[in-house]
Each structure stands twice: as C-alpha cells, then as structure tokens.
Enzyme design. Structure first.
Site, PDB file in Angstrom:
ATOM      1  N   CYS A  79       0.819  -1.202   0.000  1.00  0.00           N
ATOM      2  CA  CYS A  79       0.000   0.000   0.000  1.00  0.00           C
ATOM      3  C   CYS A  79       0.855   1.255   0.000  1.00  0.00           C
ATOM      4  O   CYS A  79       0.356   2.341  -0.226  1.00  0.00           O
ATOM      5  CB  CYS A  79      -1.003  -0.001   1.144  1.00  0.00           C
ATOM      6  N   HIS A  84      18.841   0.779  -2.905  1.00  0.00           N
ATOM      7  CA  HIS A  84      17.424   1.077  -2.678  1.00  0.00           C
ATOM      8  C   HIS A  84      16.688  -0.165  -2.159  1.00  0.00           C
ATOM      9  O   HIS A  84      15.943  -0.090  -1.181  1.00  0.00           O
ATOM     10  CB  HIS A  84      16.785   1.581  -3.967  1.00  0.00           C
TER      11      HIS A  84
END
Lengths: 431, 281
Positions: free
Chosen positions: A50, A99
């Site tokens: 989400c 990342h």
C-alpha cells in the site's frame, strides 16, 4: 549484467497514483511473465504494497532496460506519462541494490522500522520465483537482501522502538477520545497491518475489537485472536453506531464506508465522534466522510505526518543502519561485477592450465619420469608458477569491476576485451 | 482597601497571563504550574476585594457597569479555575486569564459610582439575582473559550498537521466534557438568575416581567442557550456546529450584558438603577 529498479513510493506519489500502478495480487505473476517477454529483461521482480510499487529487473544494458521497464509499468494505467514521470524514480546498478536493501531494512518505510515490508518483499520474491522470473542474479540479490534486513534489525534498534503506523494511529485516537479505556474498535478487513493496529489499541485500553470481513472464516479467526466478535461486511452499518474507532484494510475496489453510511451512523451516535483509519489501497472510506462534523479520517498518507516525529528520534539508529546497507551494497556489487569477469577468468585459467599440463607432460615424458617425487615436485613448481603469473592479471580483471555506473561498465568491458586479446582468449561469450 | 486589593488582583492576573503565555510557547509544565498558582492567588485576592467592597457598601457591588465588569472578570477566572480542578485542560488558564484581565481593565477605566446604593440594593433577591447571573456569565464565557478550543483542535486534526503545540493541547473529548459541564452549570445558573430577577421585580416594581429591553435580550439569550443545550443533548450537536452556536450565543450574551445597558434606555441600565431604586424606597 545490470540491475534497474523503477518505482514510486509514499513520498513520490499520492495514494491515488500508487493504486493505479499496483496490480491486484493474483495479477502479478501474469504481469511478471509479460515483463519477461521484454527484449531487455532477463529477470524481474515486483513489490506492490500500500505504500510502494517497485519493479526490479536484471538485464544487459541499463538505459534501454530502464526505459522499457518504465513503459511497461505505465502500460494500461490511466495516468498521463508526464505525471507518472514526476513520481517515478529509476535506480541503476549499485543504486538499485542500495534502494532494495534500504526498503527491505525498512529504512525507506512510511514509518521507519516497521516490520511488514520484509515479509512483503519475501512474498514478492516467492511470486517471482514461482513465475520463473527470478533467476541466478535476483536469487542471489534477494537472499542477500534478506540477510541485510536481518542484520539491520539485529544490530540496530531501528525496529525495536518501532513507532509504527499503528501506534501513530493510537496517538491520534487519544487526541480525539482522550482515554481509550472502554472504547470500541472495528476492523473492516483482516489484513496484517490492521491486526497490528488493533493490538496497539487493545494495549492502550480499548476494551473490545470487532472484526468484519468479506469471508467470515477469516474474521472469526482474527477475532478469536483479538478476543472480539466477528461479522460479515453486511453487519458494518449496524455496528458503526456503537464503535469509536474504525480501521479499514480491505482489498475492495469500491469504498466500504460511504458518506451516506457515515452520516446515518453519526445521527444515531448523537454526535459522538467517529475516527476512521483507512490503511487500504484503494481506499475503503470515501474522502468526503472526513468532512462530516464529528468524523475524522486519516489515510495512509496522512499518517506520515504523525510518523515524522518518530523518524527524527531514531536518526542515529538509521545512520548505523545506513552504514550496514552501504557496506553490503559494495560487497554485492563486487560479486555482481565478478560475475561478469567469470568467463574471462575461467578462460584464462583454463588456457594456462592446458599449457601447463601439456608442457609438464612433455618434459616428464622427455625425462622418462611420469611418477615419483621429482614428477611431483615439477607439478608443484609449474602449478605455483602459473598461479603466481596469473595472480596479477586476475586481480586486474576483478579490480576493473569495481566501477559501478554504466560508464565504467563500458571501461570494464574494454578491459576484458583487452585481456582476451593479450592472452588470445577469443570473443567474450554472449550471456 | 478594596481598591488596593483590586489592583493587586489585576497585577496577579496579568502575571498569570504572561506565565501562561510562556507555557503555551515553551510547553513546559513548570510554567503551567506557576501560572495556575499565580492565577489562584489573584483570584483569592479578587474575591477578598469584592468581599471587602461588599462589606463597605453593605450591598453586592454590582450597581454600575464598572462593578459588574469586575464581577464578570471574577466569575470568568473562578469558573475556569474551578472547572480546571476536575478537568485537566492546561491551556484553559491561558485563555481565561487574559479574558479576566480585559474585563477587569475595562472595569478599571470606567468611572466609579458616585451615589451610595439604595436600600433596594440590599435585597436578598437582588443579591441572588446578580450572583447567579454573574456565575452564569462566567461559566458561559468558559463555554465560549471551550468552543474556540474545540474548533482549534478540530481544525488541527482535520488539517492533519500535528505540530509540537498540538501535542500539549487537550483531547477533543476533554474539551467536549468541559463545554458540557460549563454549559449545563451556566444554563442552570442563568435560569435561576432569571427567576430570582423576576421575583425581585415583583417585589420592587410590582410585576414579574415588564418587557424592558434588558429583559427581552435576556430572554433571547436564555432561549439561545436553551437551544444550544437542547441540540447538544437531543440532536448531538457537539461538534463544530455546537461550537459555533456557543460562540454566537456568547456574543448575544455580551450584548445583553453590556450593549443593551449602554444603548437602550430602561430601568435595567446601570445608570438608571439608582433612580429607579430611589423612586421606590
């Protein structure tokens, strides 16, 4: 082999855009196979939660791979390319690795240190592996990622003090209701995050948690753990008049709580306030509900504001975690670079070994001594001669790999070609 | 004696205002405790000043606007302090102290009453009337402050920007509890005040109700507060609508208290008191 990561997260894109690009979970294997058919893509993995959508791919050339991947990600989404471009980030090589490590170690999370993201990445990896989209490079990278995340978790206190989204929600609830003792909460949808929030609420005095879910069995299971009662989604309208805090986390494409439903509930509540926490993507509560008198609505993005304070207090822990990530990135990039040099190194050692064996055998034959201590001594001698002679060239080949962006990648390719010419190893095999 | 106490009380109110301001800015609990203590001392001094004046005059000092504003200031600070005993809303003092200062300063600049109070002023009914109405005004002023606080909180929560100031603000439900209690108590006192006023009017003027402008506006104010209480208890108007209505009602109350007396002639106006009283020994 190069790595490219294209994605967007809670900081670069609003929830509306994130939900546009996040495919429903059962769709992901099909999307991955679609990506695998792209010309540049060798391996691919997709993480959709989400808070973020990340696509990680391994392929030959960084730039065209990044371009193809971006196009593929936007394909079919009702978003203007210009809007999308502003929200997307593209990382290549060691930046992509960093990342991924940071995301998995929960350093890039809405609430730094929250534990869910690692599980979500593991799930994404499993999906990719089952779809045949994760192979040697991504397998290795993801296993390394899990190690890094674990290391960060055990060596820093970033997770232990986890002021999660859940506890941010508790803080807000206390701003509205003061004492949570005797308050009731309702979970709509039985997601992992919702359960965590419910546990926090119970820990702060909320005395009952009801669970409503589309599939009743899941609701029953969760409500048994939380010591509340279970119901189907149809029961929501009735209990809205009773509960004070509502946490929604369903995967429903349509809002569950409409403005009309909330208004009706408010009328029956005689103005007692109602606090909605919407941690679903797409949203479960119509945004207009938050404008009603006595209704307070926070969605995932809003909780960022509350989480901000927690982030600063753990800045030192985060720095320690960043250092761990940084050193692991270097290690992985070395491995990845070594991977590229492997054919050249093995060709070189194979050639040297072949020459050694040929020359050794001829000399031994000339001496008439194929066995015995002398033969063994000569074998040792030639072996160490070859090893010592090749030591520096191999170091040179590997050392050339330290370069990380695609420019030194080109330099590395030239170095390898040169080594192959010097030792006459022939063309580099295409992989 | 009472004048000295009066100025001393004002000085303490001012001091409390400054310290409370420091509390709001720095958010240090120490400032809150100090501010509360200073405000309490000021209020006790103020109470003493009023008591002394009462003894000196032989009647509750409420004949002039000056004295009434002084009582109003005392009622606001007292209401806030007493409600604060039950409800831990730290910023309430920071709102009530300056309001008390303003009312008291306004009282101080007005000319003192020249005439001595007439015997009708010593009536028990009038004393009751003035005391209850003043108590109601103080409580309803706190209701208005609470409503403002509620709107501020509601706005901050909706804006979703929870700054450092926000952390020390009370919770919505606590402010709601304050508004509820202050409104309930204020409305009850106001009702008692109107009844005792009517009884006093019957005794002194021979009729319970004379449609004097002050009486009419009092009735309007009372009806507004009745509506506020009704919507709160029956329809559940606790949120923003209730808060706005509470602020509007207090505006009307202030007009009834000060504006009507100054703008509209009638026996209730502060200057007329002595003459009406004088006509009816």
């Amino acid at each position: 082999m190069n790595l490219v990561l294209v994605g967007l997260n809670h900081r670069t894109a609003p929830v509306e855009l994130r939900e546009c690009l996040a495919p429903p979970e059962p769709e992901i294997p099909r999307r991955l196979q679609e990506a695998m058919r792209l010309e540049q893509v060798r391996e691919v993995l997709m993480v959709a939660t989400c808070n973020r959508v990340e696509v990680l791919a391994a392929g030959e050339d960084g730039d065209p791979l990044a371009e193809q991947l971006t196009r593929w990600l936007a394909d079919g989404a009702p978003v203007r390319p210009a809007v999308l471009k502003e929200s997307l980030y593209v990382h290549q090589g060691h930046e992509a690795v960093r990342h991924l490590f940071r995301v998995a170690a929960s350093l890039d999370s809405l609430v730094v240190g929250e534990p869910q993201i690692l599980g979500q990445i593991k799930e994404a990896f499993r999906t990719a592996a089952e779809a045949g989209a994760s192979r040697s490079v991504l397998n290795r990278l993801l296993h390394k990622t899990f190690q890094v995340a674990k290391k960060v978790r055990t060596e820093t206190r970033i997770g232990s003090a986890a002021v999660s989204v859940a506890s941010a929600a508790v803080d807000l609830a206390r701003k509205i209701f003061d004492d949570l003792a005797g308050r009731k909460a309702l979970l709509i949808g039985a997601g992992e995050m919702a359960e965590l929030a419910a546990e926090h609420l119970l820990g702060h005095g909320v005395n009952r948690v009801m669970v409503a879910n589309r599939t009743l069995s899941r609701a029953v299971e969760l409500s048994e753990r939380l010591g509340g009662e279970a119901m189907g989604l149809s029961g929501v309208a009735d209990v809205l008049a009773e509960v004070d805090i509502v946490i929604t986390s369903t995967g429903s494409p349509e809002p569950i709580i409409t403005r009309r439903l909330a208004r009706a509930a408010l009328r029956r509540r005689r103005g007692r306030p109602l606090f909605f926490i919407d941690i679903a993507v797409p949203r479960d509560v119509e945004p207009k509900v938050g404008e009603l008198d006595g209704c307070y609505l926070y969605d995932v993005d809003d909780l960022t504001e509350v989480a901000e304070a927690g982030r600063q207090s753990r800045a030192a822990e985060a720095r320690a975690a960043e250092r761990i990530v940084e050193s692991e990135v270097v290690k992985f990039m070395n491995w990845l670079a070594g991977l590229r040099a492997v054919p050249t190194i093995s060709a070189l050692t194979a050639k040297a070994e072949a020459i050694r064996i040929a020359e050794l055998n001829r000399t031994l034959r000339d001496l008439g001594q194929s066995e015995g201590p002398q033969a063994q001594a000569m074998d040792r001698l030639t072996r160490s001669l070859v090893k010592k002679l090749l030591h520096d060239p191999i170091l040179f080949i590997k050392g050339g790999e330290r370069g990380q962006d695609h420019r030194s990648r080109r330099a590395q390719r030239e170095q390898l070609a040169m080594v192959r010419r010097i030792f006459n190893l022939g063309q580099e095999p295409e992989d | 004696m009472s004048t000295a106490l009066h100025w001393l009380a004002l000085a303490f109110y001012l001091g409390a205002t400054v310290v409370y301001l420091a509390f709001v800015i720095s958010q240090r609990r120490g400032f809150f405790r100090m501010g509360r203590l200073i405000l309490w001392i000021g209020w006790v001094l103020h109470t003493a000043a009023i008591a002394v004046a009462w003894v000196e005059l032989g009647a509750l000092p409420a004949a002039s606007l000056r004295q009434s504003l002084d009582l109003f200031s005392w009622a606001i600070v007292g209401s806030a302090l007493l409600l604060n005993l039950r409800l831990a809303i730290m910023v309430l003092g920071a709102l009530a102290a300056p309001l008390g200062v303003v009312a008291m300063l306004a009282a101080s600049v007005l000319p003192p009453a020249v005439q001595a109070p007439t015997p009708v002023f010593k009536s028990l009914w009038l004393t009751l009337h003035v005391a209850t109405v003043m108590g109601a005004y103080g409580l309803l002023a706190v209701t208005c402050l609470g409503a403002l606080l509620y709107l501020l909180l509601d706005w901050r929560i909706r804006a979703k920007k929870l700054g450092p100031l926000f952390k020390r603000l009370p919770s919505l439900s606590l402010v709601d509890a304050l508004n509820h209690r202050a409104l309930l108590a204020g409305f009850t006192l106001m009702t008692v005040g109107m009844i005792t006023g009517a009884v006093y009017a019957q005794l002194v003027l021979g009729s319970y109700w004379r449609w004097d402008p002050k009486e009419v506006w009092s009735l309007i104010t009372w009806l507004l507060y009745a509506a506020l209480l009704h919507t709160r208890l029956v329809s559940g108007w606790r949120g923003r609508r209730g808060a706005w209505l509470a602020i509007a009602a207090f505006g009307v109350l202030l007009f009834t208290f000060i504006g009507v007396g100054l703008l509209m002639p009638g026996y209730h106006s502060f200057d007329a008191f002595t003459t009406v009283g004088g006509g009816q020994p």
